[in-house]
Motif scaffolding. Structure first.
Motif, PDB file in Angstrom:
ATOM      1  N   GLY A 107       0.828  -1.214   0.000  1.00 41.16           N
ATOM      2  CA  GLY A 107       0.000   0.000   0.000  1.00 41.16           C
ATOM      3  C   GLY A 107       0.859   1.258   0.000  1.00 41.16           C
ATOM      4  O   GLY A 107       0.610   2.193  -0.764  1.00 41.16           O
ATOM      5  N   ALA A 108       1.903   1.255   0.836  1.00 48.80           N
ATOM      6  CA  ALA A 108       2.802   2.412   0.895  1.00 48.80           C
ATOM      7  C   ALA A 108       3.521   2.587  -0.446  1.00 48.80           C
ATOM      8  O   ALA A 108       3.701   3.712  -0.928  1.00 48.80           O
ATOM      9  N   ALA A 109       3.924   1.459  -1.049  1.00 49.05           N
ATOM     10  CA  ALA A 109       4.613   1.526  -2.347  1.00 49.05           C
ATOM     11  C   ALA A 109       3.691   2.159  -3.393  1.00 49.05           C
ATOM     12  O   ALA A 109       4.106   3.016  -4.168  1.00 49.05           O
ATOM     13  N   GLN A 110       2.418   1.739  -3.362  1.00 47.78           N
ATOM     14  CA  GLN A 110       1.470   2.272  -4.355  1.00 47.78           C
ATOM     15  C   GLN A 110       1.079   3.716  -4.083  1.00 47.78           C
ATOM     16  O   GLN A 110       0.660   4.422  -4.994  1.00 47.78           O
ATOM     17  N   HIS A 111       1.215   4.127  -2.829  1.00 43.64           N
ATOM     18  CA  HIS A 111       0.985   5.535  -2.513  1.00 43.64           C
ATOM     19  C   HIS A 111       2.046   6.390  -3.225  1.00 43.64           C
ATOM     20  O   HIS A 111       1.748   7.422  -3.825  1.00 43.64           O
ATOM     21  N   HIS A 112       3.292   5.924  -3.198  1.00 45.64           N
ATOM     22  CA  HIS A 112       4.375   6.665  -3.851  1.00 45.64           C
ATOM     23  C   HIS A 112       4.337   6.508  -5.376  1.00 45.64           C
ATOM     24  O   HIS A 112       4.584   7.454  -6.116  1.00 45.64           O
ATOM     25  N   PHE A 113       4.062   5.286  -5.824  1.00 47.63           N
ATOM     26  CA  PHE A 113       4.096   4.998  -7.269  1.00 47.63           C
ATOM     27  C   PHE A 113       2.850   4.215  -7.675  1.00 47.63           C
ATOM     28  O   PHE A 113       2.805   3.000  -7.529  1.00 47.63           O
ATOM     29  N   PRO A 114       1.840   4.918  -8.201  1.00 45.31           N
ATOM     30  CA  PRO A 114       0.564   4.262  -8.508  1.00 45.31           C
ATOM     31  C   PRO A 114       0.690   3.084  -9.484  1.00 45.31           C
ATOM     32  O   PRO A 114      -0.024   2.112  -9.359  1.00 45.31           O
ATOM     33  N   THR A 115       1.608   3.161 -10.457  1.00 43.45           N
ATOM     34  CA  THR A 115       1.723   2.063 -11.430  1.00 43.45           C
ATOM     35  C   THR A 115       3.149   1.523 -11.472  1.00 43.45           C
ATOM     36  O   THR A 115       4.101   2.177 -11.046  1.00 43.45           O
ATOM     37  N   ARG A 116       3.256   0.336 -12.040  1.00 41.89           N
ATOM     38  CA  ARG A 116       4.551  -0.314 -12.235  1.00 41.89           C
ATOM     39  C   ARG A 116       5.457   0.569 -13.094  1.00 41.89           C
ATOM     40  O   ARG A 116       6.648   0.713 -12.834  1.00 41.89           O
ATOM     41  N   GLU A 117       4.884   1.169 -14.147  1.00 40.44           N
ATOM     42  CA  GLU A 117       5.650   2.035 -15.045  1.00 40.44           C
ATOM     43  C   GLU A 117       6.200   3.246 -14.278  1.00 40.44           C
ATOM     44  O   GLU A 117       7.344   3.653 -14.485  1.00 40.44           O
ATOM     45  N   ASP A 118       5.347   3.836 -13.408  1.00 41.03           N
ATOM     46  CA  ASP A 118       5.787   4.976 -12.586  1.00 41.03           C
ATOM     47  C   ASP A 118       7.015   4.596 -11.770  1.00 41.03           C
ATOM     48  O   ASP A 118       8.008   5.324 -11.737  1.00 41.03           O
ATOM     49  N   LEU A 119       6.934   3.453 -11.103  1.00 46.46           N
ATOM     50  CA  LEU A 119       8.006   3.030 -10.201  1.00 46.46           C
ATOM     51  C   LEU A 119       9.321   2.836 -10.949  1.00 46.46           C
ATOM     52  O   LEU A 119      10.361   3.381 -10.558  1.00 46.46           O
ATOM     53  N   PHE A 120       9.272   2.108 -12.060  1.00 47.96           N
ATOM     54  CA  PHE A 120      10.539   1.749 -12.695  1.00 47.96           C
ATOM     55  C   PHE A 120      11.157   2.872 -13.520  1.00 47.96           C
ATOM     56  O   PHE A 120      12.379   3.008 -13.552  1.00 47.96           O
ATOM     57  N   THR A 121      10.340   3.712 -14.150  1.00 46.02           N
ATOM     58  CA  THR A 121      10.951   4.854 -14.852  1.00 46.02           C
ATOM     59  C   THR A 121      11.517   5.837 -13.816  1.00 46.02           C
ATOM     60  O   THR A 121      12.615   6.362 -14.005  1.00 46.02           O
ATOM     61  N   ALA A 122      10.818   6.031 -12.701  1.00 44.63           N
ATOM     62  CA  ALA A 122      11.332   6.920 -11.646  1.00 44.63           C
ATOM     63  C   ALA A 122      12.642   6.369 -11.081  1.00 44.63           C
ATOM     64  O   ALA A 122      13.569   7.123 -10.776  1.00 44.63           O
ATOM     65  N   ALA A 123      12.718   5.049 -10.963  1.00 43.16           N
ATOM     66  CA  ALA A 123      13.913   4.424 -10.389  1.00 43.16           C
ATOM     67  C   ALA A 123      15.130   4.646 -11.280  1.00 43.16           C
ATOM     68  O   ALA A 123      16.203   5.033 -10.812  1.00 43.16           O
ATOM     69  N   THR A 147      11.206   6.494 -23.719  1.00 43.18           N
ATOM     70  CA  THR A 147      11.819   7.289 -24.785  1.00 43.18           C
ATOM     71  C   THR A 147      12.089   8.707 -24.294  1.00 43.18           C
ATOM     72  O   THR A 147      13.169   9.266 -24.506  1.00 43.18           O
ATOM     73  N   GLU A 148      11.104   9.268 -23.599  1.00 43.23           N
ATOM     74  CA  GLU A 148      11.236  10.626 -23.079  1.00 43.23           C
ATOM     75  C   GLU A 148      12.346  10.680 -22.018  1.00 43.23           C
ATOM     76  O   GLU A 148      13.198  11.562 -22.026  1.00 43.23           O
ATOM     77  N   LEU A 149      12.341   9.690 -21.129  1.00 42.60           N
ATOM     78  CA  LEU A 149      13.353   9.607 -20.071  1.00 42.60           C
ATOM     79  C   LEU A 149      14.748   9.476 -20.664  1.00 42.60           C
ATOM     80  O   LEU A 149      15.691  10.175 -20.272  1.00 42.60           O
ATOM     81  N   GLU A 150      14.876   8.582 -21.640  1.00 43.99           N
ATOM     82  CA  GLU A 150      16.159   8.314 -22.280  1.00 43.99           C
ATOM     83  C   GLU A 150      16.703   9.570 -22.968  1.00 43.99           C
ATOM     84  O   GLU A 150      17.895   9.869 -22.892  1.00 43.99           O
ATOM     85  N   ALA A 151      15.831  10.351 -23.608  1.00 44.80           N
ATOM     86  CA  ALA A 151      16.260  11.578 -24.279  1.00 44.80           C
ATOM     87  C   ALA A 151      16.803  12.570 -23.243  1.00 44.80           C
ATOM     88  O   ALA A 151      17.848  13.193 -23.445  1.00 44.80           O
ATOM     89  N   ARG A 152      16.096  12.670 -22.116  1.00 41.29           N
ATOM     90  CA  ARG A 152      16.498  13.605 -21.064  1.00 41.29           C
ATOM     91  C   ARG A 152      17.847  13.202 -20.458  1.00 41.29           C
ATOM     92  O   ARG A 152      18.762  14.008 -20.345  1.00 41.29           O
ATOM     93  N   VAL A 153      17.964  11.915 -20.090  1.00 35.96           N
ATOM     94  CA  VAL A 153      19.204  11.417 -19.488  1.00 35.96           C
ATOM     95  C   VAL A 153      20.361  11.532 -20.496  1.00 35.96           C
ATOM     96  O   VAL A 153      21.480  11.895 -20.138  1.00 35.96           O
ATOM     97  N   GLY A 154      20.074  11.248 -21.763  1.00 33.08           N
ATOM     98  CA  GLY A 154      21.097  11.324 -22.803  1.00 33.08           C
ATOM     99  C   GLY A 154      21.645  12.733 -22.969  1.00 33.08           C
ATOM    100  O   GLY A 154      22.857  12.937 -23.056  1.00 33.08           O
ATOM    101  N   ARG A 155      20.737  13.729 -22.980  1.00 36.58           N
ATOM    102  CA  ARG A 155      21.171  15.127 -23.114  1.00 36.58           C
ATOM    103  C   ARG A 155      22.054  15.529 -21.939  1.00 36.58           C
ATOM    104  O   ARG A 155      23.072  16.191 -22.102  1.00 36.58           O
ATOM    105  N   GLU A 156      21.651  15.101 -20.748  1.00 33.93           N
ATOM    106  CA  GLU A 156      22.391  15.440 -19.538  1.00 33.93           C
ATOM    107  C   GLU A 156      23.789  14.795 -19.559  1.00 33.93           C
ATOM    108  O   GLU A 156      24.790  15.444 -19.244  1.00 33.93           O
TER     109      GLU A 156
END
Lengths: 192, 192
Positions: free
Chosen positions: B49-65, B122-131
């Motif tokens: 429950g606490a995990a889902q409070h921070h990250f509602p979906t699996r995609e949220d959790l792993f892209t944030a990670a 794709t969006e994450l990768e572009a951001r990290v790549g530019r940085e």
């Protein structure tokens, strides 16, 4: 008997090739999780029994598929008539941006978490890697007895692999061409 | 109220960080197929429950990670005190051979076959790549107004990515160090 056996062997070889090509396409499109012998047999228009006659296990089918296409590509690369080193570099990088690389990538990543697949793919990857290196050295006219030349060629192949990875999610052909053009010049100068 | 709220916020932030670190480790070890919110919550010692409070979906959790760890690495790289360009090249390549790259690789490959994940990654990768590119330019002291310099730096990052991929199945540290040493010299000369 020979006249009966020969066409039968031809048919068997043709079936095998259809299965291998379907397996690579399947791996590239669906990844390891979505790639089973049943799905590939259906795609190739071959019965599941016939598919299992050629490839008893899923691991057999997909490692053979990646190896088969890698060999086809090696033949094509060996037959390349390039005007200069820059064309050779571009042709090498091209090998890493198509469906074969995509398929191989899925296989590698799956193998990194599955022990059964891991040993097979590691062995295959070493073999394909050595062959790619040999062809690159030959086409580039690189003299590996000179210090640093071996590593220059290896680094080029690593760069090609990294460029292939960059193209996985988005088509970055324009960027890639600029990078290849610049690095081809660096490799050319380093090998002079 | 402030004295009650502050520790609560600290606890929440600590929980979030534990989840993100557990998610990266999980992705690196088990791949996307084996990485669920439940598995990560358990590993982090946090309720589902606490995990889902921070990250509602699996995609949220792993892209944030993957983003979180990429940021941590960027900070570490920015703080790098290198004696020369060769050390910078080695430090950049090191970023691509650890668990973060492994985790990111699993995420990229999964995203290539899953539409929901694809746009996010794709969006994450572009951001990290530019940085990564920005940091590399800065640390290498590269002058991008000079023709070819931008592509030299990009090619170096592509090579680092390819070297990371090569280390996925077998530890090829010795080979990698020789390649990095040679290419550091070539990049150094190209940027002079």
């Amino acid at each position: 008997m020979a006249s009966v056996t020969a066409p039968k062997q031809d048919r068997s070889r043709a079936t095998r090739q259809r299965l291998l090509q379907a397996a690579v396409a399947c791996l590239a499109e669906r990844g390891w999780a979505g790639s089973t012998v049943t799905v590939v047999a259906e795609r190739a228009g071959v019965s599941r029994g016939a598919a299992q006659h050629h490839f008893p296990t899923r691991e057999d089918l997909f490692t053979a598929a990646v190896e088969y296409v890698a060999e086809e590509r090696s033949h094509a690369l060996r037959a390349l008539v390039a005007r200069d080193r820059r064309e050779v570099v571009a042709a090498i990088v091209d090998l890493y941006t198509g469906p074969l690389f995509r398929a191989a990538l899925h296989l590698w990543v799956a193998a990194s978490n599955e022990d059964q697949l891991r040993a097979r793919v590691t062995e295959l990857e070493a073999r394909v890697g050595r062959e790619s290196h040999r062809i690159a050295v030959e086409l580039l006219g690189a003299d590996e007895s000179v210090a640093g030349v071996r590593e220059t060629v290896q680094g080029l192949l690593d760069m090609a692999r990294g460029l292939g990875l960059a193209t996985l999610l988005t088509d970055d052909t324009a960027r890639r061409q600029r990078v290849v053009s610049q690095w081809a010049a660096l490799v050319d100068a380093a090998l002079e």
